[in-house]
Each structure stands twice: as C-alpha cells, then as structure tokens.
Design an enzyme around this catalytic site. Structure first.
Site, short mmCIF file in Angstrom:
data_model
loop_
_atom_site.label_atom_id
_atom_site.label_comp_id
_atom_site.label_asym_id
_atom_site.label_seq_id
_atom_site.Cartn_x
_atom_site.Cartn_y
_atom_site.Cartn_z
N HIS A 60 0.90 -1.45 -0.08
CA HIS A 60 0.11 -0.07 -0.03
C HIS A 60 1.03 1.34 0.11
O HIS A 60 2.18 1.17 0.26
CB HIS A 60 -0.99 -0.20 1.18
CG HIS A 60 -0.35 0.16 2.46
ND1 HIS A 60 0.62 -0.99 3.18
CD2 HIS A 60 -0.42 1.11 3.51
CE1 HIS A 60 0.88 -0.73 4.12
NE2 HIS A 60 0.49 0.44 4.68
N HIS A 62 1.41 3.96 1.96
CA HIS A 62 1.92 4.67 3.07
C HIS A 62 3.41 4.43 3.11
O HIS A 62 4.06 3.71 2.71
CB HIS A 62 1.28 4.03 4.43
CG HIS A 62 -0.04 4.32 4.75
ND1 HIS A 62 -0.97 3.72 5.83
CD2 HIS A 62 -0.78 5.47 4.18
CE1 HIS A 62 -2.11 4.42 5.70
NE2 HIS A 62 -2.08 5.23 4.81
N ASP A 64 5.87 4.33 5.15
CA ASP A 64 7.01 3.28 5.57
C ASP A 64 6.97 1.89 4.99
O ASP A 64 7.49 1.01 5.42
CB ASP A 64 6.53 3.12 7.21
CG ASP A 64 5.15 2.81 7.27
OD1 ASP A 64 4.13 3.19 6.71
OD2 ASP A 64 4.84 2.00 8.29
N HIS A 65 5.98 1.87 3.82
CA HIS A 65 6.25 0.65 3.05
C HIS A 65 6.61 0.76 1.45
O HIS A 65 6.77 -0.23 0.90
CB HIS A 65 4.82 0.20 2.92
CG HIS A 65 4.14 -0.51 4.19
ND1 HIS A 65 4.26 -1.69 4.66
CD2 HIS A 65 3.57 0.22 5.39
CE1 HIS A 65 3.70 -1.96 5.87
NE2 HIS A 65 3.47 -0.63 6.43
N HIS A 140 -7.72 -1.32 5.54
CA HIS A 140 -6.54 -0.50 6.11
C HIS A 140 -7.31 0.94 5.83
O HIS A 140 -8.25 1.07 5.07
CB HIS A 140 -5.28 -0.62 5.81
CG HIS A 140 -4.07 0.20 6.39
ND1 HIS A 140 -4.22 0.21 7.95
CD2 HIS A 140 -3.10 0.90 6.21
CE1 HIS A 140 -3.24 1.12 8.57
NE2 HIS A 140 -2.58 1.15 7.27
N ASP A 210 -0.43 -4.25 6.76
CA ASP A 210 -1.10 -3.31 7.73
C ASP A 210 -2.58 -3.58 7.33
O ASP A 210 -3.21 -3.64 6.21
CB ASP A 210 -1.22 -1.91 7.46
CG ASP A 210 0.37 -1.42 7.65
OD1 ASP A 210 1.37 -2.24 7.73
OD2 ASP A 210 0.60 -0.25 7.94
N HIS A 268 5.88 -5.60 12.22
CA HIS A 268 5.12 -4.19 11.96
C HIS A 268 4.76 -3.39 13.49
O HIS A 268 3.81 -3.27 13.82
CB HIS A 268 4.00 -4.10 11.24
CG HIS A 268 3.42 -2.87 10.82
ND1 HIS A 268 2.56 -2.06 11.38
CD2 HIS A 268 4.14 -2.05 9.56
CE1 HIS A 268 2.53 -0.87 10.77
NE2 HIS A 268 3.28 -1.10 9.86
#
Length: 301
Positions: A60, A62, A64-65, A140, A210, A268
C-alpha cells in the site's frame, strides 16, 4: 524457502529499527516485499545481490512501505542494470515513481514495468512455471493488499532401483516423473507409484501487512506454511488498533488459528513498546507456533 526480514517496525525509521521490507526466496525465485525507507542499505547489510531482484510487491501507499523504492530503482541504474524490473502495487504507484524520475531527469536504463492493482477480490498477479502469486485484500486506511506466494508442485522423483529393476529405458524417465504408468514389452503395466517417490511438498508464504482484524483473509491463506501478520499493538491498545485500522498480536494469532497455518511470524511493531517479546507472549496464549520478526533475521522453512 527462506525469508529475510529487512525491516519490521511501524511508522518512522530509527537508528536501531527499520520500516517494512522483506526478501522472500522461494524455488530459486527472489521477491522483494514492500520497500520502506532504507531498504537498499539493509539489502547491502544482509549481502543480498541487487541483480537477483526482478519483482517488487508493494502492499500500500503509506510511506513506511514504499519510500525506499525510488532510491532502489535509481541505484539499479547506477549499477548498470539491464534486466527488466516489475513493480506490483496499488494504482498510483506508477505516477509517484515516474514523476520523481521525470523531475530528476533520471530515467532508468532498464525496462521498468508497473502492474497497478485496484481489485477488491483476490487475483493472480504473477505466475511462472514454478511460483504463483495472488493478492490478499486487506482492510486499512488506504487500499491495501497482502500477497500469497505458492510454489507449484514439482515432478515426482524417480525410484531408480525400481526403474532399473524393470529395465526401463531412459527415454521414458520424463514420462514417469510426470506421473504416467509404464507398459512393459511383455504387456505388464507398472503403476507410477512403484516407480517414483512423492515430490517435495510445495511451500507457501502469506504476507499480511497493515490491516485491521479481517476474517475474509482466512479462506485465502488457509493451511499456508508460514503467515506473516502485522501486530502493531498489544491488546492493551486494542482501541487504538481499531481506530488506526491495525491489528494486535492476539488478533494476528486468531487469524493464524482460524486459517490453520503452520507458523505465524509477527511484525510491524509500534515503537512504543520496550520489548517485542511481549507480542510473542500475548500471541502464544491463542496460537502456539509464533516467531518474531527482527531486522536482519532470516528464517528457513
């Protein structure tokens, strides 16, 4: 099947922890799963050859990914890469990456292909003669998928003692490995079960990034060998998990139990906790086979 955890913490990188990224090696295929900031540094630390990565799967959008993806793509060019790179991720990943390449005038000298995802159902996104990859729709704050990696069943193994005993010519070996019976010159039919051994059972790995506790994933990941499931919070912060659409360690364990998986890996983690062993202790009250992801650790299955 080998899994190397490059990063497994939530939100921002720290000097001692890294955001999500994993390297899965299955049936001589090497897949990068998510690409948080600092992923290429972690690849170097773990002595992983960049040239072996031909597919990247982004769960996804976001940061941090996937914030490490543009850096990795650029480094591939600096290293003189010529092999195509395929990126699988949510709709929008192509626009984000190409804008950065355009404004920095840093176009790649290799083929860069984007496979954008928008289906709310589980779909096949990669397949070759050895491995099948399908999406695991998650829930999410933005459109998110996990990924299921499955080895295809191999050919049967020749029982050479039996084959030689019946004086079967080598030109029939492949037919036997494909599961066929053999008819001898005198008319006797030798069943395949006498001539072969079962192939090594194919491995499977499910990556659930997530997501809030989401039971619709259960039929997709049922009976997998290894499940990685996010566990951002402990049960004491369950209300925060609900608010941010994340899972607790216990909720990850419930998914593992209901899906009858063989092994659960937690990751995570929120950095608010002093020790990640608390996640393992909490999950084991529901599901016994629990491992903890840690930056730089490799698991072999």
């Amino acid at each position: 099947m080998q899994l190397t955890i490059l990063g497994c913490y939530a939100a921002t990188p720290r000097t001692i922890t890294n955001p999500t990224a994993q390297l899965l090696e299955i049936n001589n295929r090497m897949f990068l799963i998510d690409c948080g900031e600092g992923t290429q540094v972690q690849l170097r630390k773990n002595k992983i050859k960049f040239s072996k990565i031909n597919q990247v799967f982004i769960s996804h959008l976001h940061g941090d990914h996937f914030f490490g993806l543009i850096g990795l793509i650029s480094t591939f060019s600096l290293l003189g890469r010529t092999t195509d790179l395929h990126v699988y991720g949510p709709k929008g990943i192509k626009e984000i990456i190409l804008l950065q390449l355009k404004l920095s005038n840093s176009w790649t000298n290799y083929g860069l292909f984007f496979h954008e995802l928008d289906s709310e159902e589980s779909v096949t996104i990669f397949e070759d003669e050895k491995v099948l990859v399908t999406t695991i729709p998650l829930q999410h704050r933005v459109y998110t998928n996990g990924f299921l990696f499955q080895e295809k069943a191999g050919t049967r193994k020749l029982n050479m003692d039996a084959v030689l005993n019946y004086e079967i010519e080598s030109c029939y070996y492949q037919k036997i490995k494909n599961g066929k019976d053999i008819t001898l010159e005198d008319g006797r039919i030798i069943p395949n079960s006498e001539l072969t051994f079962d192939p090594i059972p194919p491995k499977s790995y499910a990556f659930c990034s997530d997501t809030v506790y989401h039971e619709p994933v259960i039929p997709i990941i049922e009976n997998v060998d290894v499940l990685y499931h996010e566990s951002t919070f402990l049960e004491s912060e369950e209300s925060l998990a609900q608010k941010t659409l994340h899972s607790t360690a216990k909720e990850a364990a419930r998914i593992a139990l209901k899906a009858n998986v063989k092994q659960l890996i937690l990751g995570h983690y929120s950095t608010r906790y002093e020790s990640i062993t608390l996640f393992k202790e909490e999950a084991e009250t529901i599901f016994p086979e629990v491992l903890l992801a840690e930056d730089g650790i490799s698991f072999e299955f």
